[in-house]
Design a protein around this motif. Sequence first.
Motif, short mmCIF file in Angstrom:
data_model
loop_
_atom_site.label_atom_id
_atom_site.label_comp_id
_atom_site.label_asym_id
_atom_site.label_seq_id
_atom_site.Cartn_x
_atom_site.Cartn_y
_atom_site.Cartn_z
N GLU A 50 0.87 -1.19 0.00
CA GLU A 50 0.00 0.00 0.00
C GLU A 50 0.90 1.23 0.00
N SER A 79 -1.26 -0.71 -4.39
CA SER A 79 -2.50 0.05 -4.47
C SER A 79 -2.46 1.15 -3.42
N THR A 80 -3.28 2.19 -3.62
CA THR A 80 -3.26 3.30 -2.66
C THR A 80 -3.99 2.93 -1.37
N VAL A 81 -4.98 2.07 -1.45
CA VAL A 81 -5.66 1.59 -0.24
C VAL A 81 -5.70 0.07 -0.32
N PRO A 83 -6.32 -2.81 2.53
CA PRO A 83 -6.41 -3.33 3.91
C PRO A 83 -5.63 -4.63 4.02
N ARG A 88 3.33 -1.34 4.05
CA ARG A 88 2.61 -0.06 3.93
C ARG A 88 3.64 1.07 3.94
#
Length: 638
Positions: A50, A79-81, A83, A88
């Motif tokens: 992320e 990806s930007t978000v 979970p 990260r």
Amino acid sequence: MRKTLTFAFLLLSMTSFAQDAKRQIAIIPEPVSVKQGSGSFRLPAQIRVEAPANPELKQVLAVLKQHFSVVAGSTYSVSTVLPGADIRLILNSTENSAIGKEGYQLSVTRKNILIKANQPAGLFYGVQSLLQLFPKEIESKERVAGVKWEAPVVEITDNPRFGWRGLMFDVARHFFTKAEVKQFIDDMVRYKYNLLHLHLTDDEGWRLEIKGLPKLTEVGAWNVKKTGYFGTFSKPTPDEPKDYGGFYTQDDIKELVQYAKERFVDILPEIDVPGHSLAAVVSYPELSCTPEANTYQVRSGEEIMDWSKGNPPTALVDNTLCPANEKVYEFLDKVMTQVAQLFPFEYIHVGGDECPKNYWEKSPAIKELMQREGLHHMEEVQSYFEKRLEKIVSSKGKKFLGWDEILEGGLASGAAVMSWQGMKGGIQAAKMKHEVVMSPTTYTYIDYMQGDPIIEPRIYASLRLNKTYEFEPVPDEVDPKYIKGGQANLWTEQVYNMRHQQYMTWPRAFAVAETLWSPKEKKNWNHFFGKVEQHFERFDAADKKYAPSVYDPSFTASFTTDKQLKIELGKEVETLDIYYSFDNSFPDSHYPKYTSALIAPKDAVMLKVVTYKGKKQTGRIIAMPIAELKSRAEKAKK
Ligand code: ACM
């Protein structure tokens, strides 16, 4: 059954604990704070990253992908978000003032990895530290199978001591291509260097296209390829082809500047004047004070300066620009205009070093200039030149930086000084409230030999790794705010290719990186050397070259009162054993171990030595002629 399972689990976790305990964290440069926990993070088969959408993170992500996907073999998505992401990357929304522009926080848990920074550069450096937590095979260029890709659980907080963490690469003595300069940048950023000083012009070549001055690169970029010992080569004859060299077009420079920027590196251009200017003089002889300059040729490594009286040298051909000639300032204005446009970095380095004055002393134009300007000696003539050049450079919106000779005869206001003749020029400049970059020969000249001249490619002087590690850029007597940082300088008179470039740069550039990045109080030679050995293995995995000279002993020869030859062997690393022979055979760990000074047997002709760490050979076998030791002992007597 249950009991057996519990026992098996216990055994497993004990084994993994033993492995964790074994893995010593070995980050170069040493971070500000490292708190190791227990256990490790294991790279999953699918690695999910992320990261914020930010074009400046392009290389941060490219590095992760290269090492974790191409080499370690995980599939990679970003990806930007995301979970539950494995890695990260976070750009702090509220600045963490403790870590500044280049610092980062890296947290490795058993589950995931988190890197936080205020700026993209911090994330880039966090990723460099992260890579160093993984096994050495992560450094490979290709896929490596069968490795347990684990990093120890750890919390790291880190930021650099100095903002100027430089390496100088002399691309003038020998030309290195655009692709090779990129490779140099790739290697330096792994150790968190952020400044590449390109020495672009010298007696052997002018390497930068300047529009409107085509001869600089048509003529000035080319000489005759010679092989042997630089400085003693035969003078080129008319029939020898001048086809050795090269230059960067302005498009090449734009590409390099962009390449460096994406990796958080600034490029400092150096145009070395008024000395070291033979390539420019041969291209445009009217820039010289000396009429016969139109018969000169670009240097191919033949002797052109006499150093017997020290610095400044006496020139055998006039390799200087003429301070009394207005055309010189027009030339420099043209050059500096384009240099300023090409290189966004705030400084331009103008050289100023080792400028011979003997041709100026003979020049009627210089005599007239001295009368007109009230100049009393040649240092003031150079100072006149530097002050005019400072005006040109600052008129282009750039800061003026030169080698410490620019202090002689009076320093232009606003000039910054790069101290190379030891620390004294830097100290003097800082006391005069000028900015200083420390790059003293005594600690940071990585063109010098790393061990004994009997085994190293010969050059003017020696500088061993342990001495490089002692570099401290801020002398007690100066206000630290004037010391911007430091750099190691790789001059390339004797460096003909990238493999030898790597040999000369590493491991000494590890030492300088740690001095420039890490807190002074965290520096420790024994701890550092332990890390260096691990990084040697990482270099092996990356197929990069380094010098093993640190493992080789040093030799001190003297005569006893009864005229016998006494030989003392020294070592940089206490834990090594030295074995030796006087009988011409190759010593190994079954040979006599060196414990105290040796007396050479009367008829011996050769001392051979080698170092071991336990049962493992570390050093190279060095064959030292007794005649050489006797000659050194004679010299030491004087
Ligand atoms: C220098 O080494 N001449 C700056």
